[in-house]
Motif scaffolding. Structure first.
Motif, PDB file in Angstrom:
ATOM      1  N   PRO A 260       2.355   2.073   4.524  1.00  0.00           N
ATOM      2  CA  PRO A 260       3.401   3.090   4.315  1.00  0.00           C
ATOM      3  C   PRO A 260       3.539   3.475   2.829  1.00  0.00           C
ATOM      4  CG  PRO A 260       4.390   0.927   4.531  1.00  0.00           C
ATOM      5  CD  PRO A 260       2.909   0.726   4.730  1.00  0.00           C
ATOM      6  N   ILE A 261       3.841   4.708   2.599  1.00  0.00           N
ATOM      7  CA  ILE A 261       4.166   5.187   1.249  1.00  0.00           C
ATOM      8  C   ILE A 261       5.680   5.224   1.146  1.00  0.00           C
ATOM      9  CG2 ILE A 261       3.967   7.088  -0.389  1.00  0.00           C
ATOM     10  CD1 ILE A 261       1.343   5.697   0.184  1.00  0.00           C
ATOM     11  N   THR A 262       6.229   4.331   0.354  1.00  0.00           N
ATOM     12  CA  THR A 262       7.693   4.204   0.259  1.00  0.00           C
ATOM     13  C   THR A 262       8.252   4.614  -1.090  1.00  0.00           C
ATOM     14  OG1 THR A 262       7.449   1.885  -0.390  1.00  0.00           O
ATOM     15  CG2 THR A 262       7.703   2.348   1.971  1.00  0.00           C
ATOM     16  N   VAL A 263       7.361   4.815  -2.063  1.00  0.00           N
ATOM     17  CA  VAL A 263       7.834   5.199  -3.404  1.00  0.00           C
ATOM     18  C   VAL A 263       7.151   6.495  -3.799  1.00  0.00           C
ATOM     19  CG1 VAL A 263       7.990   4.536  -5.838  1.00  0.00           C
ATOM     20  CG2 VAL A 263       8.173   2.794  -4.041  1.00  0.00           C
ATOM     21  N   GLY A 264       7.936   7.490  -4.200  1.00  0.00           N
ATOM     22  CA  GLY A 264       7.391   8.762  -4.589  1.00  0.00           C
ATOM     23  C   GLY A 264       6.838   8.752  -6.008  1.00  0.00           C
ATOM     24  N   LEU A 265       6.071   9.788  -6.375  1.00  0.00           N
ATOM     25  CA  LEU A 265       5.524   9.877  -7.709  1.00  0.00           C
ATOM     26  C   LEU A 265       6.590  10.254  -8.730  1.00  0.00           C
ATOM     27  CD1 LEU A 265       2.107  11.660  -7.041  1.00  0.00           C
ATOM     28  CD2 LEU A 265       2.506   9.254  -7.543  1.00  0.00           C
TER      29      LEU A 265
END
Length: 475
Positions: free
Chosen positions: A468-473
């Protein structure tokens, strides 16, 4: 002086033959389908015995022949008479009705169904041998239909593979698609995104016998990975067991056979083809290239030009079939263990053998690799993944033997050389270590490792690795 002995009396030859047949049936009550490696090829017997023919030296008055069917016409000298022309119109209408009725007899009903063996001129060179092959295999092909809560579920074909003359039962081999649950969200290619389906094991299954009778079938065994099912049927007549041929090769002319709802044969010509499996296709499939569609042959045989079965149709995603070499190993395991276990390797493969020769030559020239299986997918958190095997690596040896095709993986001695001593409870869900040789493409080196596998007769799901991608750029 010679000793007196009992004089041997000779009985009726017909009675003796029947007694021998009966004794032979009692000695060998269970008969199995034949594989080419077990039994030498024998010629088909074309002589038939008909028990419904009545001979008589005189014509029976109670059974007169059908009326003659002559076309009416008007003689030239009567062509001008109105009453003759009116009578001719009535006679012609009667003639047309009688003609239509006559063409309804089964010997003249030739155009309601036409196969590729009649209307495809490209098959002229195969036509005669193919007809003989189809007719030889046809008697072992039946149709099955399944119902769930009295609602139609699926329909498949099947093959007689075993009969028990003492119990008056026979076994049918068919596709597990017969009772596989349908995906309501996908009308077309309904099983395209599933590794292992859900099966209605309690579904009612009816076998449609070739004489038009029907019989209930009982599920004996279901193998999810190969998607084959075995059903037992009570039959009070002889059934023709199938004959298999383990040898099949790319480019070979074959015919897929099935039956429609009226039990008529469905015949499709094609050529065997090797292809790289797509995401949810099992790597033990072989393929059939052809130009026809809307086939009704799931679970039916793929036959060669001798009428021997080289595979069983499995229409999951493409026109795939399960080769007889795998069916042979599966049935051997089932007879010995009452199940069909296999090692869950946690990977799918593509054979180097089936790549373009340019690719094969490049591997041989640069890396001294001539055969093996290229890893296409590795299941998430599997033993293979933990061992460090990655997509693109090559499995060169399995259990100490070089492998070149995916079908060689099937039936590799999952229980070592003592497979016969294992029974069902000990085989299933056991963990075994299988020695393998890996060529790691990122390191350009070979390594020998022990791969832990789970032995099971359930379907193997290859889980795609995701996170999962849980932290944005930007926050």
């Amino acid at each position: 002086m010679p000793k007196a002995g009992k004089r041997r009396t000779r009985g009726d030859p017909g009675t003796e033959r029947e007694a021998k047949k009966k004794k032979k049936a009692e000695d060998q009550p269970v008969m199995f389908a034949a594989f080419e490696s077990e039994k030498a090829q024998s010629e088909a017997k074309l002589d038939r015995v008909y028990d419904d023919v009545f001979e008589s030296s005189t014509e029976e008055s109670s059974d007169p022949p059908s009326p003659l069917l002559y076309r009416p016409y008007i003689p030239d000298e009567l062509a001008d008479r109105a009453d003759i022309r009116a009578a001719f119109r009535d006679a012609e209408a009667t003639y047309e009705v009688d003609t239509d009725r006559r063409f309804g007899v089964f010997t003249l009903d030739r155009h309601s169904s036409c196969s590729c063996l009649c209307n495809d001129r490209r098959l002229l060179h195969l036509r005669e041998s193919a007809k003989d092959a189809v007719l030889l295999a046809a008697n072992s092909i039946i149709s099955l239909s399944s119902y769930l809560d009295d609602e139609p579920l699926n329909r498949c074909c099947g093959l007689w593979i075993q009969r028990d003359d003492k119990k008056n039962t026979a076994l049918v081999l068919t596709s597990a698609h017969l009772i596989r649950a349908k995906d309501p969200s996908s009308a077309r290619n309904q099983w395209m995104f599933e590794w292992t389906g859900k099966y209605h094991r309690d579904a009612s299954v009816i076998v449609h016998l070739l004489d038009g009778a029907t019989a209930l079938a009982s599920l004996i065994y279901l193998q999810e990975h190969y998607e084959i099912a075995l059903y037992e049927v009570v039959v009070d007549k002889q059934v023709q067991l199938s004959t298999f041929n383990d040898n099949v090769h790319s480019g070979q002319d074959v015919f897929r056979l099935g039956r429609d709802e009226s039990l008529d044969l469905r015949i499709t010509h094609g050529r065997v083809e090797y292809m790289i499996p797509t995401r949810h296709e099992r790597c033990h499939y072989m393929y059939l290239s052809h130009d026809e569609h809307h086939l009704q042959d799931d679970g039916g045989p793929v036959i060669d030009l001798e009428g021997k079965i080289v595979g069983m149709v499995n229409n999951q995603i493409k026109d795939t079939f399960l080769p007889s070499s795998i069916l042979h190993k599966c049935l051997d395991l089932w007879r010995k263990l009452e199940c069909i276990p296999r090692a869950h390797l946690g990977m799918t493969f593509t054979s180097i053998k089936f790549l373009d020769p340019i690719c094969i030559e490049r591997m041989r020239r640069k890396h001294n690799i001539e055969c093996g299986l290229i890893v296409e997918q590795v299941s998430k958190e599997s033993y293979a993944e933990k061992l460090g095997i990655r997509k693109g690596d090559i499995i060169e040896r399995l259990n100490g033997k070089y492998i070149s095709t995916t079908t060689q993986v099937v039936g590799k001695d999952v229980a070592g050389h003592r497979r016969d001593h294992f029974h069902k409870a000990k085989v299933l869900n056991a963990e075994l270590n299988i020695p393998i040789q890996i060529f790691r493409v990122t390191k350009l080196c070979r390594r020998a490792r022990n791969l832990t596998v789970t032995v099971s007769d359930c379907g193997e799901d290859i889980i795609e690795g995701t996170y999962p991608i849980t932290v944005g750029l930007w926050r």
